[in-house]
Design a protein around this motif. Structure first.
Motif, PDB file in Angstrom:
ATOM      1  N   LEU A   1       1.463   3.272  12.863  1.00  0.00           N
ATOM      2  CA  LEU A   1       0.547   3.139  14.005  1.00  0.00           C
ATOM      3  C   LEU A   1       1.214   2.339  15.112  1.00  0.00           C
TER       4      LEU A   1
ATOM      5  N   GLY B   1       0.999   3.005   1.733  1.00  0.00           N
ATOM      6  CA  GLY B   1      -0.117   2.077   1.815  1.00  0.00           C
ATOM      7  C   GLY B   1      -0.470   1.653   3.225  1.00  0.00           C
ATOM      8  N   PHE B   2      -1.335   0.671   3.296  1.00  0.00           N
ATOM      9  CA  PHE B   2      -1.802   0.192   4.595  1.00  0.00           C
ATOM     10  C   PHE B   2      -0.637  -0.384   5.397  1.00  0.00           C
TER      11      PHE B   2
ATOM     12  N   VAL C   1       1.047   2.349   7.076  1.00  0.00           N
ATOM     13  CA  VAL C   1       0.170   2.846   8.133  1.00  0.00           C
ATOM     14  C   VAL C   1       0.304   1.976   9.377  1.00  0.00           C
TER      15      VAL C   1
ATOM     16  N   ALA D   1       0.058   7.362   4.195  1.00  0.00           N
ATOM     17  CA  ALA D   1      -0.892   6.318   3.810  1.00  0.00           C
ATOM     18  C   ALA D   1      -0.948   6.167   2.306  1.00  0.00           C
ATOM     19  N   GLU D   2      -0.841   7.300   1.590  1.00  0.00           N
ATOM     20  CA  GLU D   2      -0.915   7.232   0.130  1.00  0.00           C
ATOM     21  C   GLU D   2       0.313   6.564  -0.468  1.00  0.00           C
TER      22      GLU D   2
ATOM     23  N   PHE E   1       0.122  12.371   7.681  1.00  0.00           N
ATOM     24  CA  PHE E   1      -0.170  10.939   7.780  1.00  0.00           C
ATOM     25  C   PHE E   1      -0.927  10.448   6.544  1.00  0.00           C
TER      26      PHE E   1
END
Lengths: 632, 366
Positions: free
Chosen positions: B281, B273-274, B277, B269-270, B265
């Protein structure tokens, strides 16, 4: 749905709604918390972590700039660069430092303690920066390390430019040497922007022109992975080589002078310059050292043997040591007496092997009979100059000796020059809190007493007399090449200028010509057709009484022999000084000067350079017997 | 066995979300194991694809067999699990100081991954027939036996992380089976009180190290705190929009260890990015809530408990792993279900969802 369920469900219970709602709420809250957590890291603190990630995988590796090449006045290479192979260790790739060091020691033959001490010294360096464990490794060491590359992946062989002095020990003090910048140097403004570990000049030309010679280190920006392996190069700034320097030095004269010292079998110093400009043609200090030993960091054994050597090879005798000038000082006395109008050149003194001054008998080394100033210089008659000393104020002597450059700094572009002393009433008051006693002037008159000089300042004196009163600044820098071609360096102006009357010049020149060309003590400096002028002198190491008490056999107590010279007499283009350490006989110094001048004139005429005959006599055996005494 | 009318009741939306998560997982595994020098990804990708295929088979099997039939056979299945776990302890493959796997041709089978399903099934069956709920002597006794036996065996491997995931499964089912509030309070208190004791006696040094370095990662940045610091850097440096596919420096240059596995994960995320994510999620949240729907819709208590047990374990593991991947929880060897590389984990997760779909699908059958 629910009705369906209730219809169909057999054992379903309604009390599950609450826990289900609770569970869902808990999950939703947990996910919300996660989202907030990621928001904070990725959005709020992005800059910080972005930077951390960049630091993680980007490295800047220095590329060492070669220092500038140094040429002599004929564009012969004096100092250049060579590639050195260095075995270095990248600390961030180290697994087991101890075993690596012991294996490296085993295959390279370098003691563990030596390697360990390098590691200890480099503890503050960044972990990715290679630490040079074995500088200037031999091919054997490099291939031994390459053969064990699998066991020691943290070792790398780096190629670095290293200083190379092809002439090895020749002109060592003039060139100086290099070394890693010291902490105290880093603190000084001169070394602004210099990184620790950078190689800088430590003495000589290397030090004084360090800024010009140093160049600009380059850098390579690389991407590395977690174990420090280079993945990619993302940018490179090439290093800029330091500026090239052309020196006024004439390597042929330098080599000739050093060869002549070798042939004579003694140490000492010599400074040869062009009296018209102050350009240094040769500057010798012996014994010397090999500056190549410092190029990649000197090992502690060599260093300690250099600094413990009683002959002090690191010491530049030409400008770091003070000696009594002895009879050489008579030149300054003659100039002072004539210019102050105390006497004319025709003034005569009768030498009866000495004379009584201020109620005490002072020896001359011979009985010269009646001599005028020219003869007194030629024969170095002490009685004559005692008499002048008796007639003069110390401050008159001080004034003219200073005008000729004695007791002053020459301003040469070499570090660590020391200042000699020509006493004066002011100096005596300040240093001793006493008035000057006229009796003291008698010793000063023959270059003893408190008078001390560097060989360099005597060369300046000789140049000033030769050029008629201009105290030129001796210098070494002739031209600078910053990559776009050569620019002549602005020569430093004269330190001072006095007008010496033609009468003074003619009398002194005649006297000094006689020294070399007639019955004088400098006959060994004579060159047919070149009208060499010169003067010998003896610097006593200990008093005659002391020497008699200790016995005369110990060369440590042998006198130093001076010879100052210039040529040709009426339009001098070369002047200088030869200082023979413990060589006992100034005439031996004159021999060296002659060889240097012959080389100079041969070169000027395009003739083959003279070759020195092998030393005719074993070292330390006097060639001629000289009457013990002051000022031969 | 799979009747045509049941087919219509399969939760295709849930399957789609699961499939999306698996696809994201494979992509990220591809990215982390990609080797720019050869231009190809590591063998983990094909292993993962194979596991997904096997997992799909497991899902279909678990979907096809009526869960009530499985409930009837719970004891046999449970004893089978105990046998497998015992076999691992005795003859398992040792890797990284732990004995967790049974060596198979293609990948190593990790029986502890199935323990959650079996425990959920056993407890669901047990409490479905017990109207009085768990707070009886025999209720506690059976619970202790059903959870304790695999817990002990797994923690001996040692794999405390996997063992601990049995607890949310158990706790979820107990609450739904009618565990009274004061018992919940007592259990929570017990956990708090035993924590220091567990700290002193039950935890290995490396586990203590992990927890203390979580509380202060800077104290040992090259040791236990390293992963956590690197995880934070990995996630944080991804920024709002990420560094792009294959563009992650932290994962590509191996600053983040076991990136394709426990820290998948972080890689997401890297590189994504958000934004990425939030999408992931959202998918996980949807899968959990949708899965829990099956518990509500289940025709019987067995179905409800089974789904609750499975989904509690799943939710716990997802939340814990994601928190850990951002350095927000101590590092523990817990995979991210559906995304992490790991054959057994994928097969077990898909099999578990097969059961959830099974319960939902059979809500109208008798």
């Amino acid at each position: 749905m629910r009705t369906e369920l209730e219809t169909h469900g057999d054992d379903r219970r309604d009390n599950m709604t609450l826990p289900l709602a609770l569970l869902r709420t808990a999950v939703v809250l947990a996910f919300a918390a996660l989202a907030v957590g990621f928001w904070r890291l990725q959005v709020v603190q992005y800059d910080k972590y972005h930077q951390l990630a960049e630091n993680n995988h980007q490295r800047t590796l220095g590329l060492r700039a070669p220092r500038g090449v140094v040429f002599d006045r004929d564009m012969g290479v004096l100092i250049e660069n060579r590639n050195s192979l260095n075995i270095s260790l990248v600390r961030e790739q180290v697994d087991d430092l101890e075993s690596t060091i012991s294996l490296l020691s085993e295959v390279s033959g370098v003691p563990v303690a030596a390697l360990q001490s390098v590691m200890d010294r480099s503890r503050r360096a960044p972990a990715y920066q290679p630490i040079v464990l074995i500088p200037d490794a031999t091919i054997g060491q490099v291939s031994a390390v390459a053969a064990h590359a699998l066991e020691m992946p943290e070792l790398v062989v780096q190629q670095l430019p290293a200083r190379h002095y092809p002439a090895t020990e020749v002109a060592a003090h003039l060139f100086g040497y290099v070394g890693e910048v010291s902490d105290s140097q880093l603190a000084s403004p001169e070394f602004d922007g210099v990184r620790s570990g950078t190689v800088v000049g430590k003495s000589g030309i290397e030090s004084i022109y360090n800024q010009l010679l140093m160049g600009q280190d380059g850098a390579r920006h690389v991407v590395v992975d977690a174990i420090g392996r280079e993945i990619d190069t993302i940018g490179e700034t090439a290093p800029t080589e330091g500026r090239q320097l052309q020196l006024t030095l004439d390597y042929d004269l330098q080599a000739a002078a050093e060869a002549a010292f070798k042939a004579g079998g003694f140490d000492g110093a010599a400074v040869v310059l062009d009296p018209r400009s102050g350009e240094i043609l040769s500057l010798v200090s012996l014994p010397a050292y090999d500056p190549n030993a410092f190029a990649m960091g000197i090992d502690s054994d060599t260093w300690s043997s250099l600094i413990q050597d009683g002959r002090r090879p690191l010491n530049n005798r030409a400008l770091q040591n003070l000696y009594p000038p002895g009879s050489i000082f008579k030149i300054a006395m003659a100039v002072a007496a004539l210019e102050e109008g105390i006497v004319s050149a025709d003034f005569t003194v009768r030498c009866a092997g000495g004379g009584t001054f201020y109620d005490s008998w002072r020896n001359c080394h011979s009985t010269h009979g009646t001599v005028d100033l020219r003869e007194a210089l030629e024969k170095s008659c002490n009685t004559y100059f005692y008499t002048l000393g008796e007639m003069m104020e110390i401050d008159q002597i001080h004034k003219w000796a200073t005008a000729l450059g004695l007791g002053e700094l020459s301003g040469i572009d070499l570090p660590y020059e020391v200042q000699g002393l020509v006493p004066s009433t002011a100096w005596k008051r300040e240093a001793r809190g006493e008035p000057w006693y006229p009796g003291e002037t008698i010793s000063v008159a023959i270059g003893q007493g408190q008078v001390t000089v560097t060989p360099l300042s005597l060369a300046v004196m000789m140049a000033t007399v030769a050029n008629g009163g201009t105290r030129v600044t001796p210098h070494l820098l002739k031209a600078v090449n910053d990559g776009d071609g050569w620019t002549q360096a602005q020569p430093p102006g004269p330190r001072s200028q006095v007008h010496l009357s033609p009468e003074t010049l003619s009398a002194v020149t005649d006297g000094l010509w006689n020294v070399v060309n007639r019955a004088g003590t400098g006959g060994r400096g004579r060159i047919e057709g070149r009208d060499v002028i010169g003067k010998t002198g003896t610097a006593q190491v200990i008093s005659l009484d002391g020497r008699a008490a200790l016995g005369e056999s110990n060369p440590e107590y042998f006198d130093h022999g001076w010879f100052v010279f210039a040529a040709p007499a009426h339009a001098p283009e070369i002047a200088g000084v030869v200082f023979g350490e413990h060589n006992e006989h100034a005439s031996l110094s004159a021999t060296i000067a002659k060889h240097v001048m012959e080389t100079y004139f041969a070169k000027q005429k395009g003739r083959p350079l003279p070759v020195l005959p092998l030393p005719a006599t074993p070292q330390g055996v006097p060639l001629v017997s000289v009457v013990a005494g002051t000022g031969n | 066995m799979l009747e045509r009318r049941l087919y219509r009741h399969i939760d295709w939306l849930l399957l789609l979300a699961i499939g999306a998560l698996c696809a994201i997982g494979v992509t990220m595994i591809y990215s982390t194991t990609y080797d720019p020098t050869t231009g190809s990804a590591g063998s983990e990708v094909s292993t993962q694809l194979l596991a997904l295929g096997l997992g799909l088979v497991a899902l279909v099997i678990m979907l096809s067999v009526d869960y009530r039939w499985l409930a009837d056979a719970w004891l046999t299945i449970f004893l089978g699990l105990i046998a497998l776990l015992s076999y691992v302890l005795l003859f398992g493959v040792v890797d990284g100081g732990a004995r967790r796997w049974i060596g198979l041709e293609v990948f190593n089978l990790q029986p502890s991954e199935f323990a959650r399903i079996v425990v959920a099934l056993a407890l669901a069956t047990l409490f479905a027939g017990r109207r009085r709920g768990p707070q009886t002597a025999s209720g506690w006794g059976w619970t202790a036996l059903i959870v304790g036996a695999p817990f002990l065996l797994i923690s001996q491997q040692p794999d405390l992380g996997a063992a601990v995931t049995l607890l949310p499964v158990t706790f979820g089912i107990l609450v739904f089976a009618g565990l009274r509030l004061r018992y919940v309070a007592v259990l929570v208190m017990l956990a708090v009180l035993t924590a220091p004791v567990a700290w002193t006696y039950a935890l290995e040094d490396y586990q203590k190290q992990r927890i203390s370095s979580f509380l202060d990662p800077g104290q040992d940045p090259q040791g236990a705190g390293y992963q956590q610091i690197q995880a934070k850097i990995t996630v944080g440096s991804g920024g709002p929009l990420g560094k792009g596919f294959l563009g992650g420096t932290q994962s590509q240059y191996n600053f983040l260890p076991v990136a394709h596995n426990d820290f998948i994960f972080s890689v997401l995320a890297e590189e994504q990015g958000f934004l990425g994510v939030v999408v992931a999620l959202g998918l996980y949240l949807f899968v959990i809530l949708r899965g829990l729907d099956a518990a509500r819709l289940a025709k019987d208590r067995i179905g409800t408990f089974l789904v609750v047990g499975i989904m509690s374990g799943f939710a716990f593991q997802v939340i814990y792993n994601i928190a850990m991947s951002a350095g927000l929880a101590p590092v523990k060897g817990l995979t991210l279900p559906l995304m992490s590389a790991g054959g057994t984990s994928i097969i077990a997760s898909l099999a578990a969802f097969g059961l959830v779909l099974n319960v939902r699908m059979r809500r109208f059958t008798n």
